[in-house]
Design a protein around this motif. Structure first.
Motif, mmCIF file in Angstrom:
data_model
loop_
_atom_site.group_PDB
_atom_site.id
_atom_site.type_symbol
_atom_site.label_atom_id
_atom_site.label_comp_id
_atom_site.label_asym_id
_atom_site.label_seq_id
_atom_site.Cartn_x
_atom_site.Cartn_y
_atom_site.Cartn_z
ATOM 1 N N GLN A 162 0.865 -1.173 0.000
ATOM 2 C CA GLN A 162 0.000 0.000 0.000
ATOM 3 C C GLN A 162 0.901 1.222 0.000
ATOM 4 O O GLN A 162 2.079 1.138 0.304
ATOM 5 C CB GLN A 162 -0.995 -0.034 1.170
ATOM 6 N N ARG A 163 0.334 2.350 -0.408
ATOM 7 C CA ARG A 163 1.144 3.554 -0.570
ATOM 8 C C ARG A 163 0.415 4.761 0.033
ATOM 9 O O ARG A 163 0.164 5.739 -0.632
ATOM 10 C CB ARG A 163 1.404 3.791 -2.086
ATOM 11 N N MET A 164 0.037 4.652 1.296
ATOM 12 C CA MET A 164 -0.763 5.737 1.874
ATOM 13 C C MET A 164 -0.015 6.480 2.988
ATOM 14 O O MET A 164 0.969 5.993 3.525
ATOM 15 C CB MET A 164 -2.092 5.192 2.355
ATOM 16 N N CYS A 165 -0.540 7.662 3.311
ATOM 17 C CA CYS A 165 0.170 8.587 4.206
ATOM 18 C C CYS A 165 0.574 7.966 5.544
ATOM 19 O O CYS A 165 1.701 8.166 5.989
ATOM 20 C CB CYS A 165 -0.691 9.823 4.466
ATOM 21 N N CYS A 168 3.896 6.244 5.670
ATOM 22 C CA CYS A 168 4.934 6.892 4.863
ATOM 23 C C CYS A 168 5.943 7.571 5.782
ATOM 24 O O CYS A 168 5.569 8.198 6.773
ATOM 25 C CB CYS A 168 4.277 7.908 3.932
ATOM 26 N N SER A 169 7.214 7.487 5.417
ATOM 27 C CA SER A 169 8.232 8.107 6.277
ATOM 28 C C SER A 169 8.158 9.643 6.233
ATOM 29 O O SER A 169 8.756 10.307 7.056
ATOM 30 C CB SER A 169 9.627 7.632 5.880
ATOM 31 N N HIS A 170 7.435 10.197 5.276
ATOM 32 C CA HIS A 170 7.297 11.664 5.203
ATOM 33 C C HIS A 170 6.107 12.180 6.015
ATOM 34 O O HIS A 170 5.878 13.380 6.098
ATOM 35 C CB HIS A 170 7.104 12.105 3.742
ATOM 36 N N TYR A 171 5.345 11.266 6.592
ATOM 37 C CA TYR A 171 4.115 11.681 7.298
ATOM 38 C C TYR A 171 4.401 12.036 8.760
ATOM 39 O O TYR A 171 5.125 11.336 9.459
ATOM 40 C CB TYR A 171 3.087 10.547 7.243
ATOM 41 N N ARG A 172 3.842 13.155 9.218
ATOM 42 C CA ARG A 172 3.903 13.513 10.639
ATOM 43 C C ARG A 172 2.483 13.832 11.107
ATOM 44 O O ARG A 172 1.737 14.529 10.411
ATOM 45 C CB ARG A 172 4.770 14.778 10.870
ATOM 46 N N ALA A 173 2.147 13.314 12.291
ATOM 47 C CA ALA A 173 0.838 13.647 12.871
ATOM 48 C C ALA A 173 1.080 14.471 14.112
ATOM 49 O O ALA A 173 1.985 14.191 14.892
ATOM 50 C CB ALA A 173 0.105 12.366 13.245
ATOM 51 N N HIS A 178 -2.314 16.730 10.059
ATOM 52 C CA HIS A 178 -1.451 15.874 9.246
ATOM 53 C C HIS A 178 -0.451 16.767 8.504
ATOM 54 O O HIS A 178 -0.799 17.845 8.030
ATOM 55 C CB HIS A 178 -2.275 15.100 8.218
ATOM 56 N N PHE A 179 0.807 16.263 8.374
ATOM 57 C CA PHE A 179 1.833 17.053 7.692
ATOM 58 C C PHE A 179 2.695 16.144 6.841
ATOM 59 O O PHE A 179 3.047 15.033 7.253
ATOM 60 C CB PHE A 179 2.713 17.776 8.724
ATOM 61 N N CYS A 180 3.026 16.608 5.617
ATOM 62 C CA CYS A 180 3.924 15.851 4.741
ATOM 63 C C CYS A 180 5.246 16.599 4.650
ATOM 64 O O CYS A 180 5.291 17.743 4.170
ATOM 65 C CB CYS A 180 3.306 15.709 3.349
ATOM 66 N N THR A 181 6.334 15.968 5.093
ATOM 67 C CA THR A 181 7.637 16.652 5.082
ATOM 68 C C THR A 181 8.207 16.734 3.661
ATOM 69 O O THR A 181 9.080 17.542 3.392
ATOM 70 C CB THR A 181 8.654 15.927 5.988
ATOM 71 N N LEU A 182 7.724 15.886 2.761
ATOM 72 C CA LEU A 182 8.218 15.943 1.386
ATOM 73 C C LEU A 182 7.577 17.111 0.636
ATOM 74 O O LEU A 182 8.244 17.923 0.002
ATOM 75 C CB LEU A 182 7.913 14.636 0.655
ATOM 76 N N LEU A 183 6.255 17.209 0.752
ATOM 77 C CA LEU A 183 5.547 18.310 0.087
ATOM 78 C C LEU A 183 5.695 19.611 0.874
ATOM 79 O O LEU A 183 5.332 20.682 0.407
ATOM 80 C CB LEU A 183 4.058 17.980 -0.064
ATOM 81 N N GLN A 184 6.249 19.493 2.118
ATOM 82 C CA GLN A 184 6.376 20.643 3.018
ATOM 83 C C GLN A 184 5.042 21.353 3.173
ATOM 84 O O GLN A 184 4.944 22.578 3.022
ATOM 85 C CB GLN A 184 7.439 21.625 2.469
ATOM 86 N N SER A 185 4.033 20.549 3.458
ATOM 87 C CA SER A 185 2.699 21.127 3.518
ATOM 88 C C SER A 185 1.837 20.335 4.497
ATOM 89 O O SER A 185 1.998 19.122 4.636
ATOM 90 C CB SER A 185 2.112 21.057 2.097
ATOM 91 N N SER A 186 0.941 21.065 5.180
ATOM 92 C CA SER A 186 -0.006 20.322 6.005
ATOM 93 C C SER A 186 -1.058 19.722 5.064
ATOM 94 O O SER A 186 -1.289 20.234 3.956
ATOM 95 C CB SER A 186 -0.644 21.230 7.052
ATOM 96 N N LEU A 187 -1.653 18.632 5.501
ATOM 97 C CA LEU A 187 -2.641 17.956 4.667
ATOM 98 C C LEU A 187 -3.980 17.984 5.396
ATOM 99 O O LEU A 187 -4.066 17.537 6.543
ATOM 100 C CB LEU A 187 -2.250 16.491 4.441
ATOM 101 N N ALA A 188 -4.988 18.521 4.743
ATOM 102 C CA ALA A 188 -6.340 18.419 5.309
ATOM 103 C C ALA A 188 -6.748 16.950 5.208
ATOM 104 O O ALA A 188 -6.165 16.197 4.419
ATOM 105 C CB ALA A 188 -7.294 19.291 4.505
ATOM 106 N N THR A 200 7.007 6.640 0.687
ATOM 107 C CA THR A 200 8.240 5.951 1.070
ATOM 108 C C THR A 200 7.934 5.121 2.307
ATOM 109 O O THR A 200 7.544 5.670 3.342
ATOM 110 C CB THR A 200 9.359 6.981 1.384
ATOM 111 N N GLU A 201 8.096 3.833 2.159
ATOM 112 C CA GLU A 201 7.686 2.893 3.223
ATOM 113 C C GLU A 201 8.419 3.146 4.524
ATOM 114 O O GLU A 201 9.614 3.370 4.566
ATOM 115 C CB GLU A 201 7.985 1.477 2.733
ATOM 116 N N LEU A 202 7.651 3.112 5.615
ATOM 117 C CA LEU A 202 8.217 3.210 6.972
ATOM 118 C C LEU A 202 8.602 1.816 7.429
ATOM 119 O O LEU A 202 7.916 0.866 7.083
ATOM 120 C CB LEU A 202 7.100 3.617 7.932
#
Ligand code: SF4
Length: 209
Positions: A162-165, A168-173, A178-188, A200-202
Protein backbone atom coordinates in the motif's frame (compact mmCIF):
# COMPACT_ATOMS: atom_id res chain seq x y z
CA UNK A 1 -4.99 -19.06 15.91
CA UNK A 2 -8.46 -17.76 14.97
CA UNK A 3 -11.15 -17.58 17.63
CA UNK A 4 -14.67 -18.73 16.75
CA UNK A 5 -15.94 -15.12 16.81
CA UNK A 6 -17.54 -14.38 13.45
CA UNK A 7 -18.40 -11.03 11.94
CA UNK A 8 -20.96 -12.92 9.84
CA UNK A 9 -22.85 -14.20 12.89
CA UNK A 10 -26.15 -12.32 12.60
CA UNK A 11 -26.81 -12.42 16.35
CA UNK A 12 -23.42 -10.91 17.03
CA UNK A 13 -24.08 -8.20 14.43
CA UNK A 14 -27.04 -6.98 16.53
CA UNK A 15 -24.70 -5.62 19.18
CA UNK A 16 -21.36 -5.28 17.34
CA UNK A 17 -20.98 -2.32 15.04
CA UNK A 18 -17.52 -3.69 14.15
CA UNK A 19 -19.13 -6.90 12.84
CA UNK A 20 -21.61 -4.88 10.84
CA UNK A 21 -18.77 -2.88 9.27
CA UNK A 22 -16.88 -6.06 8.35
CA UNK A 23 -20.04 -7.63 6.88
CA UNK A 24 -20.63 -4.43 4.90
CA UNK A 25 -17.06 -4.41 3.59
CA UNK A 26 -17.57 -7.98 2.47
CA UNK A 27 -20.68 -6.91 0.50
CA UNK A 28 -18.69 -4.11 -1.10
CA UNK A 29 -15.81 -6.43 -1.98
CA UNK A 30 -18.40 -8.66 -3.68
CA UNK A 31 -19.53 -5.64 -5.69
CA UNK A 32 -15.92 -5.07 -6.79
CA UNK A 33 -15.63 -8.69 -7.81
CA UNK A 34 -18.84 -8.57 -9.88
CA UNK A 35 -18.00 -5.28 -11.57
CA UNK A 36 -14.47 -6.43 -12.39
CA UNK A 37 -15.80 -9.73 -13.70
CA UNK A 38 -18.25 -7.93 -16.02
CA UNK A 39 -15.47 -5.73 -17.33
CA UNK A 40 -13.21 -8.76 -17.91
CA UNK A 41 -15.89 -10.64 -19.82
CA UNK A 42 -16.52 -7.67 -22.05
CA UNK A 43 -12.85 -7.61 -23.04
CA UNK A 44 -12.32 -11.39 -23.10
CA UNK A 45 -9.64 -11.04 -20.44
CA UNK A 46 -9.32 -12.43 -16.91
CA UNK A 47 -9.95 -10.16 -13.89
CA UNK A 48 -6.23 -10.09 -13.00
CA UNK A 49 -5.32 -9.17 -16.58
CA UNK A 50 -7.71 -6.20 -16.41
CA UNK A 51 -6.26 -5.22 -13.03
CA UNK A 52 -2.72 -5.33 -14.43
CA UNK A 53 -3.66 -3.13 -17.40
CA UNK A 54 -5.33 -0.56 -15.11
CA UNK A 55 -2.40 -0.62 -12.69
CA UNK A 56 0.07 0.00 -15.54
CA UNK A 57 -2.03 2.93 -16.76
CA UNK A 58 -1.62 4.84 -13.50
CA UNK A 59 1.73 3.79 -12.05
CA UNK A 60 5.40 4.48 -12.66
CA UNK A 61 7.91 2.39 -14.62
CA UNK A 62 9.62 1.32 -11.46
CA UNK A 63 6.32 -0.18 -10.24
CA UNK A 64 5.67 -1.88 -13.59
CA UNK A 65 7.66 -5.04 -12.97
CA UNK A 66 6.55 -8.62 -12.42
CA UNK A 67 7.91 -8.70 -8.85
CA UNK A 68 6.12 -5.47 -7.90
CA UNK A 69 2.84 -6.64 -9.47
CA UNK A 70 3.09 -9.92 -7.57
CA UNK A 71 3.28 -8.05 -4.26
CA UNK A 72 0.59 -5.55 -5.31
CA UNK A 73 -1.93 -8.31 -6.09
CA UNK A 74 -0.76 -10.83 -3.46
CA UNK A 75 0.05 -13.44 -6.07
CA UNK A 76 3.12 -15.49 -6.89
CA UNK A 77 5.55 -14.21 -9.51
CA UNK A 78 4.75 -17.32 -11.58
CA UNK A 79 1.02 -16.45 -11.68
CA UNK A 80 1.70 -12.84 -12.66
CA UNK A 81 4.24 -14.01 -15.28
CA UNK A 82 1.55 -16.21 -16.88
CA UNK A 83 -0.85 -13.25 -17.13
CA UNK A 84 1.93 -11.05 -18.48
CA UNK A 85 2.74 -13.67 -21.13
CA UNK A 86 -0.89 -13.76 -22.30
CA UNK A 87 -1.15 -9.97 -22.38
CA UNK A 88 2.07 -9.89 -24.47
CA UNK A 89 0.59 -12.45 -26.88
CA UNK A 90 -2.56 -10.35 -27.22
CA UNK A 91 -0.41 -7.32 -28.02
CA UNK A 92 -1.74 -5.30 -25.07
CA UNK A 93 1.60 -4.82 -23.29
CA UNK A 94 5.25 -4.70 -24.30
CA UNK A 95 8.55 -5.39 -22.59
CA UNK A 96 10.81 -2.38 -22.16
CA UNK A 97 14.47 -2.57 -21.07
CA UNK A 98 14.91 -1.64 -17.43
CA UNK A 99 17.28 1.33 -17.32
CA UNK A 100 18.29 0.49 -13.74
CA UNK A 101 18.85 -3.27 -14.14
CA UNK A 102 19.97 -4.91 -17.41
CA UNK A 103 18.79 -8.38 -16.25
CA UNK A 104 15.25 -7.14 -15.75
CA UNK A 105 12.50 -5.50 -17.80
CA UNK A 106 9.56 -3.22 -17.15
CA UNK A 107 6.13 -3.61 -18.70
CA UNK A 108 4.47 -0.89 -20.72
CA UNK A 109 1.06 -0.65 -22.37
CA UNK A 110 0.77 -0.78 -26.15
CA UNK A 111 -1.68 1.72 -27.70
CA UNK A 112 -4.37 -1.00 -27.76
CA UNK A 113 -3.62 -1.97 -24.15
CA UNK A 114 -3.90 1.69 -23.19
CA UNK A 115 -7.29 1.93 -24.90
CA UNK A 116 -8.66 -1.06 -22.99
CA UNK A 117 -7.13 0.12 -19.70
CA UNK A 118 -8.60 3.61 -20.14
CA UNK A 119 -12.03 2.26 -20.97
CA UNK A 120 -11.99 -0.30 -18.13
CA UNK A 121 -10.52 1.98 -15.44
CA UNK A 122 -14.00 3.27 -14.58
CA UNK A 123 -15.30 -0.21 -13.67
CA UNK A 124 -15.72 0.72 -10.00
CA UNK A 125 -17.50 4.03 -10.59
CA UNK A 126 -20.85 2.57 -9.50
CA UNK A 127 -19.30 2.28 -6.04
CA UNK A 128 -17.91 5.82 -6.09
CA UNK A 129 -21.13 7.41 -7.36
CA UNK A 130 -23.29 7.06 -4.20
CA UNK A 131 -20.44 8.48 -2.09
CA UNK A 132 -20.95 11.83 -3.82
CA UNK A 133 -24.23 12.27 -1.97
CA UNK A 134 -22.59 12.06 1.50
CA UNK A 135 -21.56 15.16 3.42
CA UNK A 136 -17.88 16.16 3.47
CA UNK A 137 -17.69 15.16 7.11
CA UNK A 138 -19.17 11.71 6.47
CA UNK A 139 -16.71 11.14 3.65
CA UNK A 140 -13.75 12.23 5.77
CA UNK A 141 -14.81 9.94 8.62
CA UNK A 142 -15.03 7.00 6.23
CA UNK A 143 -11.68 7.87 4.65
CA UNK A 144 -9.81 8.08 7.96
CA UNK A 145 -11.47 4.90 9.25
CA UNK A 146 -10.51 2.98 6.12
CA UNK A 147 -6.94 4.33 6.16
CA UNK A 148 -6.55 3.18 9.76
CA UNK A 149 -7.93 -0.23 8.89
CA UNK A 150 -5.51 -0.56 5.96
CA UNK A 151 -2.67 0.55 8.23
CA UNK A 152 -3.47 -2.17 10.77
CA UNK A 153 -3.88 -4.84 8.10
CA UNK A 154 -0.55 -3.79 6.65
CA UNK A 155 1.03 -3.99 10.09
CA UNK A 156 -0.39 -7.51 10.47
CA UNK A 157 1.10 -8.51 7.10
CA UNK A 158 -2.31 -9.08 5.50
CA UNK A 159 -2.11 -6.18 3.06
CA UNK A 160 1.45 -6.34 1.81
CA UNK A 161 1.47 -3.43 -0.57
CA UNK A 162 0.00 0.00 0.00
CA UNK A 163 1.14 3.55 -0.57
CA UNK A 164 -0.76 5.74 1.87
CA UNK A 165 0.17 8.59 4.21
CA UNK A 166 -0.05 6.79 7.57
CA UNK A 167 2.71 4.35 6.61
CA UNK A 168 4.93 6.89 4.86
CA UNK A 169 8.23 8.11 6.28
CA UNK A 170 7.30 11.66 5.20
CA UNK A 171 4.12 11.68 7.30
CA UNK A 172 3.90 13.51 10.64
CA UNK A 173 0.84 13.65 12.87
CA UNK A 174 0.42 16.31 15.49
CA UNK A 175 -2.70 16.91 17.59
CA UNK A 176 -5.06 15.68 14.92
CA UNK A 177 -3.33 17.52 12.08
CA UNK A 178 -1.45 15.87 9.25
CA UNK A 179 1.83 17.05 7.69
CA UNK A 180 3.92 15.85 4.74
CA UNK A 181 7.64 16.65 5.08
CA UNK A 182 8.22 15.94 1.39
CA UNK A 183 5.55 18.31 0.09
CA UNK A 184 6.38 20.64 3.02
CA UNK A 185 2.70 21.13 3.52
CA UNK A 186 -0.01 20.32 6.00
CA UNK A 187 -2.64 17.96 4.67
CA UNK A 188 -6.34 18.42 5.31
CA UNK A 189 -8.12 15.13 6.00
CA UNK A 190 -9.52 14.98 2.46
CA UNK A 191 -5.97 15.48 1.12
CA UNK A 192 -4.58 12.34 2.79
CA UNK A 193 -3.45 9.99 0.03
CA UNK A 194 -4.32 6.34 -0.44
CA UNK A 195 -2.01 5.75 -3.42
CA UNK A 196 0.77 8.32 -3.45
CA UNK A 197 3.54 8.23 -6.09
CA UNK A 198 6.02 9.67 -3.57
CA UNK A 199 5.16 7.22 -0.76
CA UNK A 200 8.24 5.95 1.07
CA UNK A 201 7.69 2.89 3.22
CA UNK A 202 8.22 3.21 6.97
CA UNK A 203 9.81 0.41 8.91
CA UNK A 204 6.65 -1.39 10.19
CA UNK A 205 7.36 -0.99 13.91
CA UNK A 206 7.67 2.80 13.61
CA UNK A 207 4.20 3.55 12.20
CA UNK A 208 3.25 6.97 13.49
CA UNK A 209 -0.43 7.17 14.18
S1 SF4 B 1 4.83 11.62 0.42
FE1 SF4 B 1 2.71 11.12 -0.14
S2 SF4 B 1 2.15 9.38 1.18
FE2 SF4 B 1 3.97 10.37 2.05
S3 SF4 B 1 3.11 11.78 3.57
FE3 SF4 B 1 3.50 12.91 1.69
S4 SF4 B 1 1.50 12.85 0.62
FE4 SF4 B 1 1.45 11.25 2.19
Amino acid sequence: MHSSVSSFDITRQHYSVESKIVASLERISEAFRVLLWNESKENALSPIQIQILIFLLFHSEEQSKVSYLAREFNMTKATISDSVKLLLQKGLIQKIDDRTDTRSYVIGLTPEGRNIATKSAGFAFSIEKPLHSLSDQQKETILVGLLKLIQELHRAGIITMQRMCFTCSHYRAHEGTHFCTLLQSSLATHELRVDCPEHTELPKESSKT
